[in-house]
Design a protein around this motif. Structure first.
Motif, PDB file in Angstrom:
ATOM      1  N   GLU A 100      45.357  28.826 -62.247  1.00 26.62           N
ATOM      2  CA  GLU A 100      44.517  27.632 -61.417  1.00 26.62           C
ATOM      3  C   GLU A 100      44.380  28.074 -59.930  1.00 26.62           C
ATOM      4  OE1 GLU A 100      43.709  22.901 -60.972  1.00 26.62           O
ATOM      5  OE2 GLU A 100      45.606  23.816 -61.396  1.00 26.62           O
ATOM      6  N   VAL A 101      45.550  28.714 -59.534  1.00 26.66           N
ATOM      7  CA  VAL A 101      45.357  28.965 -57.922  1.00 26.66           C
ATOM      8  C   VAL A 101      44.542  30.334 -57.870  1.00 26.66           C
ATOM      9  CG1 VAL A 101      46.834  30.176 -55.994  1.00 26.66           C
ATOM     10  CG2 VAL A 101      47.705  28.226 -57.488  1.00 26.66           C
ATOM     11  N   ALA A 102      44.708  31.270 -58.793  1.00 24.82           N
ATOM     12  CA  ALA A 102      43.605  32.473 -58.662  1.00 24.82           C
ATOM     13  C   ALA A 102      42.304  32.032 -59.034  1.00 24.82           C
ATOM     14  CB  ALA A 102      43.945  33.271 -60.013  1.00 24.82           C
ATOM     15  N   GLU A 103      42.056  31.047 -59.720  1.00 26.87           N
ATOM     16  CA  GLU A 103      40.520  30.259 -59.775  1.00 26.87           C
ATOM     17  C   GLU A 103      40.068  30.000 -58.476  1.00 26.87           C
ATOM     18  OE1 GLU A 103      39.924  27.887 -63.028  1.00 26.87           O
ATOM     19  OE2 GLU A 103      40.738  29.370 -64.388  1.00 26.87           O
ATOM     20  N   LEU A 104      41.052  29.197 -57.807  1.00 24.80           N
ATOM     21  CA  LEU A 104      40.907  28.521 -56.311  1.00 24.80           C
ATOM     22  C   LEU A 104      40.535  29.591 -55.294  1.00 24.80           C
ATOM     23  CD1 LEU A 104      43.525  25.509 -56.695  1.00 24.80           C
ATOM     24  CD2 LEU A 104      40.781  25.389 -56.748  1.00 24.80           C
ATOM     25  N   CYS A 105      41.346  30.723 -55.432  1.00 22.79           N
ATOM     26  CA  CYS A 105      41.219  31.644 -54.427  1.00 22.79           C
ATOM     27  C   CYS A 105      39.975  32.383 -54.465  1.00 22.79           C
ATOM     28  CB  CYS A 105      42.230  32.576 -54.415  1.00 22.79           C
ATOM     29  SG  CYS A 105      44.007  31.825 -53.911  1.00 22.79           S
ATOM     30  N   GLU A 106      39.562  32.652 -55.892  1.00 25.02           N
ATOM     31  CA  GLU A 106      38.358  33.273 -56.122  1.00 25.02           C
ATOM     32  C   GLU A 106      36.878  32.493 -55.575  1.00 25.02           C
ATOM     33  OE1 GLU A 106      35.295  34.976 -59.712  1.00 25.02           O
ATOM     34  OE2 GLU A 106      37.493  34.993 -59.954  1.00 25.02           O
ATOM     35  N   ASP A 107      37.155  31.202 -55.807  1.00 27.60           N
ATOM     36  CA  ASP A 107      35.986  30.209 -55.336  1.00 27.60           C
ATOM     37  C   ASP A 107      36.017  30.387 -54.030  1.00 27.60           C
ATOM     38  OD1 ASP A 107      35.448  29.401 -58.132  1.00 27.60           O
ATOM     39  OD2 ASP A 107      36.669  27.627 -57.829  1.00 27.60           O
ATOM     40  N   ALA A 108      37.370  30.284 -53.234  1.00 31.43           N
ATOM     41  CA  ALA A 108      37.374  30.435 -51.578  1.00 31.43           C
ATOM     42  C   ALA A 108      36.797  31.710 -51.329  1.00 31.43           C
ATOM     43  CB  ALA A 108      38.875  30.299 -51.415  1.00 31.43           C
ATOM     44  N   TYR A 109      37.055  32.786 -52.006  1.00 27.47           N
ATOM     45  CA  TYR A 109      36.288  34.229 -51.504  1.00 27.47           C
ATOM     46  C   TYR A 109      34.761  34.145 -51.897  1.00 27.47           C
ATOM     47  CZ  TYR A 109      35.115  39.066 -51.895  1.00 27.47           C
ATOM     48  OH  TYR A 109      34.836  40.360 -51.744  1.00 27.47           O
ATOM     49  N   ARG A 110      34.697  33.396 -52.920  1.00 27.26           N
ATOM     50  CA  ARG A 110      32.818  33.377 -53.261  1.00 27.26           C
ATOM     51  C   ARG A 110      32.219  32.622 -52.091  1.00 27.26           C
ATOM     52  NH1 ARG A 110      31.220  35.274 -57.665  1.00 27.26           N
ATOM     53  NH2 ARG A 110      32.479  35.944 -59.196  1.00 27.26           N
ATOM     54  N   ALA A 111      33.153  31.358 -51.468  1.00 26.18           N
ATOM     55  CA  ALA A 111      32.477  30.518 -50.467  1.00 26.18           C
ATOM     56  C   ALA A 111      32.253  31.260 -49.045  1.00 26.18           C
ATOM     57  CB  ALA A 111      33.445  29.482 -50.424  1.00 26.18           C
ATOM     58  N   VAL A 112      32.892  32.378 -48.962  1.00 23.59           N
ATOM     59  CA  VAL A 112      32.757  33.048 -47.626  1.00 23.59           C
ATOM     60  C   VAL A 112      32.111  34.373 -47.677  1.00 23.59           C
ATOM     61  CG1 VAL A 112      34.571  34.030 -45.922  1.00 23.59           C
ATOM     62  CG2 VAL A 112      34.946  31.708 -46.815  1.00 23.59           C
ATOM     63  N   ALA A 113      32.366  35.237 -48.762  1.00 20.62           N
ATOM     64  CA  ALA A 113      31.948  36.705 -48.870  1.00 20.62           C
ATOM     65  C   ALA A 113      30.614  36.574 -48.917  1.00 20.62           C
ATOM     66  CB  ALA A 113      32.474  37.053 -50.044  1.00 20.62           C
ATOM     67  N   PRO A 114      29.894  37.862 -48.513  1.00 22.05           N
ATOM     68  CA  PRO A 114      28.408  38.104 -48.354  1.00 22.05           C
ATOM     69  C   PRO A 114      28.075  38.435 -49.767  1.00 22.05           C
ATOM     70  CG  PRO A 114      29.611  39.803 -47.344  1.00 22.05           C
ATOM     71  CD  PRO A 114      30.697  38.851 -47.640  1.00 22.05           C
ATOM     72  N   ALA A 115      26.678  38.308 -50.101  1.00 22.13           N
ATOM     73  CA  ALA A 115      26.104  38.464 -51.388  1.00 22.13           C
ATOM     74  C   ALA A 115      26.541  39.867 -51.928  1.00 22.13           C
ATOM     75  CB  ALA A 115      24.794  38.179 -51.386  1.00 22.13           C
ATOM     76  N   ARG A 116      26.504  40.886 -51.247  1.00 23.53           N
ATOM     77  CA  ARG A 116      26.848  42.673 -51.685  1.00 23.53           C
ATOM     78  C   ARG A 116      28.343  42.383 -52.207  1.00 23.53           C
ATOM     79  NH1 ARG A 116      30.053  45.267 -48.225  1.00 23.53           N
ATOM     80  NH2 ARG A 116      30.033  44.351 -46.190  1.00 23.53           N
ATOM     81  N   LEU A 117      29.090  41.679 -51.429  1.00 29.14           N
ATOM     82  CA  LEU A 117      30.511  41.667 -51.926  1.00 29.14           C
ATOM     83  C   LEU A 117      30.808  40.776 -53.419  1.00 29.14           C
ATOM     84  CD1 LEU A 117      32.730  41.903 -48.620  1.00 29.14           C
ATOM     85  CD2 LEU A 117      32.146  43.622 -50.249  1.00 29.14           C
ATOM     86  N   LEU A 118      29.969  39.700 -53.262  1.00 26.61           N
ATOM     87  CA  LEU A 118      29.758  38.909 -54.583  1.00 26.61           C
ATOM     88  C   LEU A 118      29.442  39.606 -55.865  1.00 26.61           C
ATOM     89  CD1 LEU A 118      28.818  35.252 -53.325  1.00 26.61           C
ATOM     90  CD2 LEU A 118      31.167  36.356 -53.874  1.00 26.61           C
ATOM     91  N   ALA A 119      28.331  40.645 -55.581  1.00 27.27           N
ATOM     92  CA  ALA A 119      27.728  41.424 -56.480  1.00 27.27           C
ATOM     93  C   ALA A 119      28.941  42.477 -57.010  1.00 27.27           C
ATOM     94  CB  ALA A 119      26.592  42.156 -55.985  1.00 27.27           C
ATOM     95  N   GLN A 120      29.394  42.969 -56.116  1.00 21.90           N
ATOM     96  CA  GLN A 120      30.927  44.079 -56.415  1.00 21.90           C
ATOM     97  C   GLN A 120      31.882  43.364 -57.259  1.00 21.90           C
ATOM     98  OE1 GLN A 120      32.134  45.921 -52.893  1.00 21.90           O
ATOM     99  NE2 GLN A 120      33.919  46.890 -53.779  1.00 21.90           N
ATOM    100  N   LEU A 121      32.122  42.253 -56.912  1.00 26.35           N
ATOM    101  CA  LEU A 121      33.057  41.263 -57.655  1.00 26.35           C
ATOM    102  C   LEU A 121      32.862  41.020 -58.945  1.00 26.35           C
ATOM    103  CD1 LEU A 121      35.614  39.483 -57.767  1.00 26.35           C
ATOM    104  CD2 LEU A 121      34.467  37.755 -56.826  1.00 26.35           C
TER     105      LEU A 121
END
Length: 133
Positions: A100-121
């Motif tokens: 669950e922490v991993a999901e929360l951290c991923e959600d946090a990353y997605r809230a901040v990262a630019p679209a190009r990095l989200l596409a890479q993720l």
């Protein structure tokens, strides 16, 4: 040693550094993870101010903080300084599920990262996979 729990720093570091282009450094005296120079997760392993328990502050999508706190106010809280921006606090002293922490951290990353990095993720594997309880 087998059966021993890892320190929260080791767990959070393993989770956050799995995301594209993440850096880690101290900010305000505590381990903090950044993407493109923007904070997305901050760990307070010994607590912070009135919250004297190990916890994270995570960036969150609009409405997520309210939903999480309403669902489980023993684990989730509105952190000082960043809570007004929708960030969520996560207690790590309540038998937390590291997936669950991993999901929360991923959600946090997605809230901040630019679209190009989200596409890479999205093109890669799930960062939370392999996280141990």
């Amino acid at each position: 040693m087998a059966g021993e729990k890892e320190h929260p720093l080791d767990q959070v570091r393993q989770i956050c550094t799995a995301f594209p282009t993440v850096t880690e450094r101290l900010s305000h005296g505590t381990p903090t993870w950044f993407v493109n120079g923007r904070t997305f997760v901050q760990l307070w392993p010994d607590g912070h101010h009135r919250d004297e328990f190990p916890h994270l502050w995570c960036a969150a999508a609009p409405g997520a903080q309210q939903e999480l706190v309403a669902t489980d106010s023993r684990t989730f809280f509105r952190p000082p300084y960043v809570g007004h921006r929708g960030w969520v606090g996560v207690r790590l002293d309540r038998g937390i599920d590291w997936a669950e922490v991993a999901e929360l951290c991923e959600d946090a990353y997605r809230a901040v990262a630019p679209a190009r990095l989200l596409a890479q993720l999205d093109a890669g594997s799930t960062p939370g996979s392999g996280i141990r309880d």
